[in-house]
Design a protein around this motif. Structure first.
Motif, PDB file in Angstrom:
ATOM      1  N   ALA A  93     -23.692  47.992-144.930  1.00  0.00           N
ATOM      2  CA  ALA A  93     -22.435  48.805-144.685  1.00  0.00           C
ATOM      3  C   ALA A  93     -22.851  49.773-143.593  1.00  0.00           C
ATOM      4  CB  ALA A  93     -21.856  49.855-145.846  1.00  0.00           C
ATOM      5  N   PRO A  94     -21.812  50.012-142.576  1.00  0.00           N
ATOM      6  CA  PRO A  94     -22.371  50.851-141.432  1.00  0.00           C
ATOM      7  C   PRO A  94     -22.857  52.242-142.027  1.00  0.00           C
ATOM      8  CG  PRO A  94     -20.129  49.995-141.282  1.00  0.00           C
ATOM      9  CD  PRO A  94     -20.599  49.654-142.630  1.00  0.00           C
ATOM     10  N   HIS A  95     -22.603  52.580-143.060  1.00  0.00           N
ATOM     11  CA  HIS A  95     -23.086  53.956-143.528  1.00  0.00           C
ATOM     12  C   HIS A  95     -24.524  53.862-144.252  1.00  0.00           C
ATOM     13  CE1 HIS A  95     -20.670  52.450-146.870  1.00  0.00           C
ATOM     14  NE2 HIS A  95     -21.479  52.835-147.664  1.00  0.00           N
ATOM     15  N   GLY A  96     -24.615  52.363-144.508  1.00  0.00           N
ATOM     16  CA  GLY A  96     -25.750  52.180-145.589  1.00  0.00           C
ATOM     17  C   GLY A  96     -27.286  52.489-145.010  1.00  0.00           C
ATOM     18  N   ALA A  97     -28.288  52.260-145.753  1.00  0.00           N
ATOM     19  CA  ALA A  97     -29.564  52.545-145.433  1.00  0.00           C
ATOM     20  C   ALA A  97     -30.156  51.067-145.964  1.00  0.00           C
ATOM     21  CB  ALA A  97     -29.910  53.702-146.368  1.00  0.00           C
ATOM     22  N   PHE A  98     -31.378  51.144-145.241  1.00  0.00           N
ATOM     23  CA  PHE A  98     -32.280  49.768-145.249  1.00  0.00           C
ATOM     24  C   PHE A  98     -33.699  50.087-145.516  1.00  0.00           C
ATOM     25  CE2 PHE A  98     -35.156  46.511-143.624  1.00  0.00           C
ATOM     26  CZ  PHE A  98     -35.411  45.813-144.511  1.00  0.00           C
ATOM     27  N   THR A  99     -34.330  50.076-146.678  1.00  0.00           N
ATOM     28  CA  THR A  99     -35.742  50.630-146.843  1.00  0.00           C
ATOM     29  C   THR A  99     -36.648  49.444-147.093  1.00  0.00           C
ATOM     30  OG1 THR A  99     -35.286  51.116-148.947  1.00  0.00           O
ATOM     31  CG2 THR A  99     -35.090  52.916-147.600  1.00  0.00           C
ATOM     32  N   THR A 100     -37.954  49.427-146.382  1.00  0.00           N
ATOM     33  CA  THR A 100     -38.887  48.570-146.874  1.00  0.00           C
ATOM     34  C   THR A 100     -40.301  49.201-146.655  1.00  0.00           C
ATOM     35  OG1 THR A 100     -39.676  46.239-146.364  1.00  0.00           O
ATOM     36  CG2 THR A 100     -39.066  47.490-144.373  1.00  0.00           C
ATOM     37  N   PHE A 101     -41.341  48.471-146.927  1.00  0.00           N
ATOM     38  CA  PHE A 101     -42.627  49.269-146.684  1.00  0.00           C
ATOM     39  C   PHE A 101     -43.756  48.401-146.188  1.00  0.00           C
ATOM     40  CE2 PHE A 101     -43.476  46.556-150.446  1.00  0.00           C
ATOM     41  CZ  PHE A 101     -44.601  46.397-150.690  1.00  0.00           C
ATOM     42  N   ALA A 102     -44.756  49.103-145.766  1.00  0.00           N
ATOM     43  CA  ALA A 102     -46.082  48.443-145.290  1.00  0.00           C
ATOM     44  C   ALA A 102     -47.168  48.972-145.629  1.00  0.00           C
ATOM     45  CB  ALA A 102     -45.898  48.424-143.630  1.00  0.00           C
ATOM     46  N   TYR A 103     -48.234  48.325-145.882  1.00  0.00           N
ATOM     47  CA  TYR A 103     -49.716  48.804-146.022  1.00  0.00           C
ATOM     48  C   TYR A 103     -50.168  49.836-144.719  1.00  0.00           C
ATOM     49  CZ  TYR A 103     -49.129  45.881-150.299  1.00  0.00           C
ATOM     50  OH  TYR A 103     -48.612  45.657-151.321  1.00  0.00           O
ATOM     51  N   THR A 104     -50.804  50.779-145.192  1.00  0.00           N
ATOM     52  CA  THR A 104     -51.270  51.608-144.140  1.00  0.00           C
ATOM     53  C   THR A 104     -52.216  50.911-143.228  1.00  0.00           C
ATOM     54  OG1 THR A 104     -50.639  53.455-145.207  1.00  0.00           O
ATOM     55  CG2 THR A 104     -52.100  53.958-143.852  1.00  0.00           C
ATOM     56  N   HIS A 105     -53.001  49.844-143.770  1.00  0.00           N
ATOM     57  CA  HIS A 105     -54.177  49.372-143.349  1.00  0.00           C
ATOM     58  C   HIS A 105     -53.656  48.171-142.094  1.00  0.00           C
ATOM     59  CE1 HIS A 105     -54.084  46.607-146.662  1.00  0.00           C
ATOM     60  NE2 HIS A 105     -54.385  45.998-145.871  1.00  0.00           N
ATOM     61  N   THR A 106     -52.564  47.793-142.420  1.00  0.00           N
ATOM     62  CA  THR A 106     -52.159  46.778-141.367  1.00  0.00           C
ATOM     63  C   THR A 106     -51.189  47.399-140.309  1.00  0.00           C
ATOM     64  OG1 THR A 106     -50.130  46.411-142.797  1.00  0.00           O
ATOM     65  CG2 THR A 106     -52.005  45.262-143.513  1.00  0.00           C
ATOM     66  N   ARG A 107     -50.909  48.571-140.304  1.00  0.00           N
ATOM     67  CA  ARG A 107     -49.866  49.439-139.522  1.00  0.00           C
ATOM     68  C   ARG A 107     -50.048  48.987-138.170  1.00  0.00           C
ATOM     69  NH1 ARG A 107     -48.425  55.781-140.012  1.00  0.00           N
ATOM     70  NH2 ARG A 107     -47.023  55.870-138.370  1.00  0.00           N
ATOM     71  N   TRP A 108     -51.331  48.747-137.480  1.00  0.00           N
ATOM     72  CA  TRP A 108     -51.466  48.345-136.206  1.00  0.00           C
ATOM     73  C   TRP A 108     -51.629  46.586-135.941  1.00  0.00           C
ATOM     74  CZ3 TRP A 108     -49.094  52.041-133.884  1.00  0.00           C
ATOM     75  CH2 TRP A 108     -49.124  53.300-134.390  1.00  0.00           C
ATOM     76  N   ALA A 109     -51.638  46.060-136.967  1.00  0.00           N
ATOM     77  CA  ALA A 109     -51.661  44.643-136.729  1.00  0.00           C
ATOM     78  C   ALA A 109     -50.333  43.860-136.069  1.00  0.00           C
ATOM     79  CB  ALA A 109     -51.835  43.908-138.270  1.00  0.00           C
ATOM     80  N   PRO A 110     -50.644  42.892-135.484  1.00  0.00           N
ATOM     81  CA  PRO A 110     -49.742  42.334-134.473  1.00  0.00           C
ATOM     82  C   PRO A 110     -48.149  42.054-135.407  1.00  0.00           C
ATOM     83  CG  PRO A 110     -51.590  41.310-133.678  1.00  0.00           C
ATOM     84  CD  PRO A 110     -51.812  42.260-135.075  1.00  0.00           C
ATOM     85  N   PRO A 111     -48.233  41.641-136.721  1.00  0.00           N
ATOM     86  CA  PRO A 111     -47.022  41.415-137.327  1.00  0.00           C
ATOM     87  C   PRO A 111     -46.325  42.721-137.633  1.00  0.00           C
ATOM     88  CG  PRO A 111     -48.832  40.157-138.319  1.00  0.00           C
ATOM     89  CD  PRO A 111     -49.290  41.050-137.333  1.00  0.00           C
ATOM     90  N   ALA A 112     -47.116  43.991-138.104  1.00  0.00           N
ATOM     91  CA  ALA A 112     -46.489  44.984-138.281  1.00  0.00           C
ATOM     92  C   ALA A 112     -45.913  45.668-137.176  1.00  0.00           C
ATOM     93  CB  ALA A 112     -47.748  45.991-138.980  1.00  0.00           C
ATOM     94  N   ARG A 113     -46.732  45.568-135.831  1.00  0.00           N
ATOM     95  CA  ARG A 113     -45.996  46.089-134.697  1.00  0.00           C
ATOM     96  C   ARG A 113     -44.728  45.423-134.262  1.00  0.00           C
ATOM     97  NH1 ARG A 113     -51.416  45.776-132.557  1.00  0.00           N
ATOM     98  NH2 ARG A 113     -50.680  44.483-131.166  1.00  0.00           N
ATOM     99  N   ARG A 114     -44.849  44.041-134.490  1.00  0.00           N
ATOM    100  CA  ARG A 114     -43.658  43.439-134.332  1.00  0.00           C
ATOM    101  C   ARG A 114     -42.282  43.740-135.276  1.00  0.00           C
ATOM    102  NH1 ARG A 114     -40.443  38.700-135.333  1.00  0.00           N
ATOM    103  NH2 ARG A 114     -39.858  37.692-133.311  1.00  0.00           N
TER     104      ARG A 114
END
Length: 200
Positions: free
Chosen positions: A144-165
């Motif tokens: 919904a336009p007012h809605g929120a989406f949340t997801t997570f990532a592991y800190t050690h992968t933060r700068w890996a190519p899939p995470a940056r993408r």
């Protein structure tokens, strides 16, 4: 560690060994991360909350605590073994055994157009670029336009190519993307993306 936590951990590891590219983690998320990921679930009203990739139910339990009997909770899980266990533990959750990319069809079959909140436990870093694109298109098209989406990532992968993408994709699809502080209590440490105002 409780007996339930040990059992769920063993189930998670077994499913990881069977299908490492769909499970993509060796242990379920901890309570601290679950609380952070589900913080956008409102404590009032009757929201429709969609959970993608619930696994053994770490986020499911947190969503149910926040809803406290209100609204609707739809979970989409591709792993039939996880889905069966979740149905037994959380009969109040509407669980669909499906690919999260089919989210719009799953919602339509249940008479819904949009979700108020979408919570993701999906292993984004394990997905090919095309799969990431399709999943985010499904999320944006279902929120919904007012809605929120949340997801997570592991800190050690933060700068890996899939995470940056993934960060680039989120920023292209949402007007607001906020990164939480690191949840150090999780194993491994993780952080949460909170995304609002889907574009288009």
């Amino acid at each position: 560690m409780t007996t339930i936590a040990r059992t769920e951990g063993a189930v998670f590891l077994r499913e990881f060994l069977r299908a490492p590219f769909t499970v993509a983690a060796v242990a379920p998320s901890g309570m601290s991360l679950a609380d952070a990921v589900t913080a956008t679930v409102p404590r009032a009203g009757d929201p429709l909350v969609v959970e993608l990739g619930p696994g053994t139910g770490a986020f499911t339990a947190a969503i149910q605590r926040r809803l406290a009997g209100r609204g609707s909770h739809l979970a989409i899980e591709i792993n039939a073994r996880f889905a069966e266990r979740l149905t037994d533990r959380y009969p109040e959750v509407d669980l669909a055994v499906a690919d999260a990319r089919d989210l719009r069809d799953v919602l339509a079959r249940r008479g819904h157009r949009h979700a108020d909140v979408i919570v993701s436990g999906l292993p984004w870093a394990a997905f090919a670029p095309g799969c990431q694109d399709d999943l985010l298109d499904a999320v944006v098209g279902s929120l919904a336009p007012h809605g929120a989406f949340t997801t997570f990532a592991y800190t050690h992968t933060r700068w890996a190519p899939p995470a940056r993408r993934l960060r680039r994709l989120l920023r292209a699809r949402f007007e607001e993307v906020v990164l939480s502080r690191t949840v150090w209590a999780n194993l491994p440490p993780a952080f949460v993306y909170v995304c609002r105002r889907p574009a288009g």
